[in-house]
Write an enzyme that holds these catalytic residues in place. Sequence first.
Site: not given
Length: 141
Positions: A27, A90-91
């Site tokens: 978010c 994403d890591e």
Amino acid sequence: GHSSTDKSSPQEFASRSKNSSSELSTCNYIARKFGLRKGMFLGDAIQLCPDLVVLPYDFESFEEVSAVVAEVLHKYAGKYNGYVEVVSCDEAYVEIYVEPEDYTGNDIYGFLYSIAEEIRKDIFKHTECTASVGVGQNKLL
């Protein structure tokens, strides 16, 4: 969930999801001001923020960008005899090994931070996505 084939607007989707047990994957800062957090149930999020705009996942784009980022990371790992440990889309962790001849003076930390900044710039150049890069003696620091 809201699939990429669902043609309803984000608002229409959210109004149908008030009792949803789906979780927010992320978010923005505006939503966080309403108390929303990554991982909270969508139904709870909509109660806190009735005008919440829920966007669908774009898995194909995630995969494309993730692959490009992995290529960039592998380039740096290869340059410094290291390796890449991909944790998720994403890591990732990149372990590198530097020799004194790789940098000038005694400022190894400055050198490592410059590599981190190069990686960030390279990722942005190829994907137009920003990235966070941390530097530590191991992946737990």
